[in-house]
Scaffold this motif. Structure first.
Motif, PDB file in Angstrom:
ATOM      1  N   GLY A  35      29.249  45.660  39.658  1.00 21.90           N
ATOM      2  CA  GLY A  35      29.268  45.683  38.925  1.00 21.90           C
ATOM      3  C   GLY A  35      27.692  45.656  39.090  1.00 21.90           C
ATOM      4  O   GLY A  35      26.913  45.900  39.983  1.00 21.90           O
ATOM      5  N   TRP A  36      26.296  45.750  37.516  1.00 20.70           N
ATOM      6  CA  TRP A  36      25.511  45.795  38.176  1.00 20.70           C
ATOM      7  C   TRP A  36      24.738  44.846  36.697  1.00 20.70           C
ATOM      8  O   TRP A  36      25.409  44.438  35.612  1.00 20.70           O
ATOM      9  N   GLU A 130      28.265  46.346  33.141  1.00 20.66           N
ATOM     10  CA  GLU A 130      27.781  44.707  33.288  1.00 20.66           C
ATOM     11  C   GLU A 130      27.920  43.539  33.489  1.00 20.66           C
ATOM     12  O   GLU A 130      28.592  43.113  33.138  1.00 20.66           O
ATOM     13  N   LEU A 131      27.229  42.911  34.055  1.00 23.98           N
ATOM     14  CA  LEU A 131      27.753  41.610  35.254  1.00 23.98           C
ATOM     15  C   LEU A 131      26.736  40.445  34.601  1.00 23.98           C
ATOM     16  O   LEU A 131      25.292  40.693  33.710  1.00 23.98           O
ATOM     17  N   SER A 132      27.346  39.689  34.214  1.00 24.06           N
ATOM     18  CA  SER A 132      26.921  38.444  33.638  1.00 24.06           C
ATOM     19  C   SER A 132      27.355  37.136  34.243  1.00 24.06           C
ATOM     20  O   SER A 132      27.794  37.075  35.261  1.00 24.06           O
ATOM     21  N   GLU A 133      26.320  35.519  34.865  1.00 23.49           N
ATOM     22  CA  GLU A 133      27.006  34.433  34.785  1.00 23.49           C
ATOM     23  C   GLU A 133      28.561  34.490  34.780  1.00 23.49           C
ATOM     24  O   GLU A 133      29.725  33.960  35.668  1.00 23.49           O
ATOM     25  N   VAL A 135      31.158  36.251  33.818  1.00 23.04           N
ATOM     26  CA  VAL A 135      31.241  37.700  34.526  1.00 23.04           C
ATOM     27  C   VAL A 135      31.784  36.879  35.821  1.00 23.04           C
ATOM     28  O   VAL A 135      32.584  37.390  36.780  1.00 23.04           O
ATOM     29  N   ILE A 136      30.726  36.762  36.562  1.00 18.08           N
ATOM     30  CA  ILE A 136      30.838  36.037  38.070  1.00 18.08           C
ATOM     31  C   ILE A 136      31.985  35.258  38.538  1.00 18.08           C
ATOM     32  O   ILE A 136      33.067  35.255  38.646  1.00 18.08           O
ATOM     33  N   ILE A 137      31.664  34.013  37.106  1.00  8.29           N
ATOM     34  CA  ILE A 137      32.594  33.340  37.100  1.00  8.29           C
ATOM     35  C   ILE A 137      34.724  32.955  37.012  1.00  8.29           C
ATOM     36  O   ILE A 137      34.804  32.537  38.158  1.00  8.29           O
ATOM     37  N   GLU A 138      34.398  34.033  36.132  1.00  6.05           N
ATOM     38  CA  GLU A 138      35.402  34.303  35.672  1.00  6.05           C
ATOM     39  C   GLU A 138      36.338  34.935  37.210  1.00  6.05           C
ATOM     40  O   GLU A 138      37.490  34.967  37.730  1.00  6.05           O
ATOM     41  N   ASN A 139      35.624  35.846  37.655  1.00  4.42           N
ATOM     42  CA  ASN A 139      36.239  36.745  38.977  1.00  4.42           C
ATOM     43  C   ASN A 139      36.291  35.923  39.727  1.00  4.42           C
ATOM     44  O   ASN A 139      36.826  36.233  41.019  1.00  4.42           O
ATOM     45  N   MET A 140      35.318  34.623  40.220  1.00  6.08           N
ATOM     46  CA  MET A 140      35.508  33.679  41.358  1.00  6.08           C
ATOM     47  C   MET A 140      36.170  32.768  40.568  1.00  6.08           C
ATOM     48  O   MET A 140      36.750  32.272  41.963  1.00  6.08           O
ATOM     49  N   GLY A 141      37.130  32.787  40.202  1.00  2.85           N
ATOM     50  CA  GLY A 141      38.485  31.754  39.979  1.00  2.85           C
ATOM     51  C   GLY A 141      37.449  30.860  39.244  1.00  2.85           C
ATOM     52  O   GLY A 141      38.129  29.469  39.500  1.00  2.85           O
ATOM     53  N   GLY A 142      36.967  29.981  38.441  1.00  3.11           N
ATOM     54  CA  GLY A 142      35.879  28.652  38.003  1.00  3.11           C
ATOM     55  C   GLY A 142      36.134  28.467  37.156  1.00  3.11           C
ATOM     56  O   GLY A 142      35.992  27.497  36.733  1.00  3.11           O
TER      57      GLY A 142
END
Length: 266
Positions: A35-36, A130-133, A135-142
């Protein structure tokens, strides 16, 4: 009719078995556009990771025709992408910054050739990417993001000079804000609490990001520590002389901070 039904059942079974096959070695590495991101100065980051389809094999693919990033006219194929590839899915590894006037249809292309196959990941400013914190957390399994959480701080000690066959000692230290808080058992939902989950706290982990030979970390990761600073001192051995980039990451279970160090091994 019975023969057709039986044949279809066999075909479905074969497809299911193939889908479950796990290959230890011999498979390709596929680059992935994650993503960006928007930067405060109006520029953008194209964010990439990869999928190494092997469950055991680690590959080294130097920057060049087999590992190149095309970010437009006059741009070098070296945009700080990794050259050492660990098994399976590795997310959010590097960013390619593009200017604020970047054409929304223009693409940044990461190309990898491995085990006879060429794959590409194409990044562009499509709104859905588009990325956000969160989205990153969810993709990292947080799990559910904590809106007050801040990434851990991470510092690296002095980087020594190295001459084979000697090893180096690298020290990384991290502190955190204590968020997210540790899990609490919920009497209303015991099934959820029975699922294995990463303990809450900060963990530091080293990886080889770039290098001409195999790198061994002893240990490669710290324990997960909650509520106090954590320090990891690792003995690092190198399989060949050359220039290496090693990456330390401090992860609190939701957010992470990474630092790269460069070593010249003589």
């Amino acid at each position: 009719m019975r023969w057709i039904v039986a044949a279809c059942a066999v075909l479905v079974s074969v497809i299911a078995v193939r889908a479950q096959v796990q290959y230890a070695r011999g498979q390709n590495v596929a680059p992935v556009f994650e993503g960006w991101e928007r930067n405060a100065d109006g520029t953008f980051n194209m964010v990439f990771g990869y999928l190494n389809r092997n469950y055991e094999e680690e590959l080294d693919i130097p920057v060049g025709p087999a590992n190149t990033v095309d970010a437009g006219e006059g741009a070098s194929g070296d945009r700080r992408q990794p050259t050492h590839f660990y098994p399976r899915r590795q997310r959010f590894l590097f960013r390619v910054m593009v200017p604020k006037d970047w054409d929304k249809e223009r693409k940044v292309i990461w190309t990898i050739t491995s085990h006879g196959r060429t794959d590409q990941a194409k990044g562009w400013l499509q709104p859905v990417w588009e990325l956000s914190e969160d989205v990153i957390i969810e993709n990292m399994g947080g799990g559910v993001p904590d809106p007050n959480n801040k990434p851990p701080s991470l510092t690296i000690g002095d980087v020594p000079s190295v001459a084979l066959p000697e090893a180096a000692t690298l020290t990384a230290s991290a502190t955190d804000d204590g968020l997210p808080k540790p899990y609490r058992r919920s009497p209303s939902n015991p099934d959820r609490d029975s699922q294995p989950r990463r303990p809450r706290g900060v963990q530091i982990k080293w990886i080889e990001y770039r290098g001409p030979g195999k790198v061994t970390f002893d240990p490669d990761a710290s324990a997960v520590v909650y509520g106090e600073p954590v320090t990891l001192a690792s003995k690092v051995s190198f399989g060949a002389a050359g220039t290496y980039v090693l990456r330390a990451t401090a992860n609190d279970g939701q957010l992470f901070t990474s630092r790269d160090v460069t070593l010249n091994v003589h």
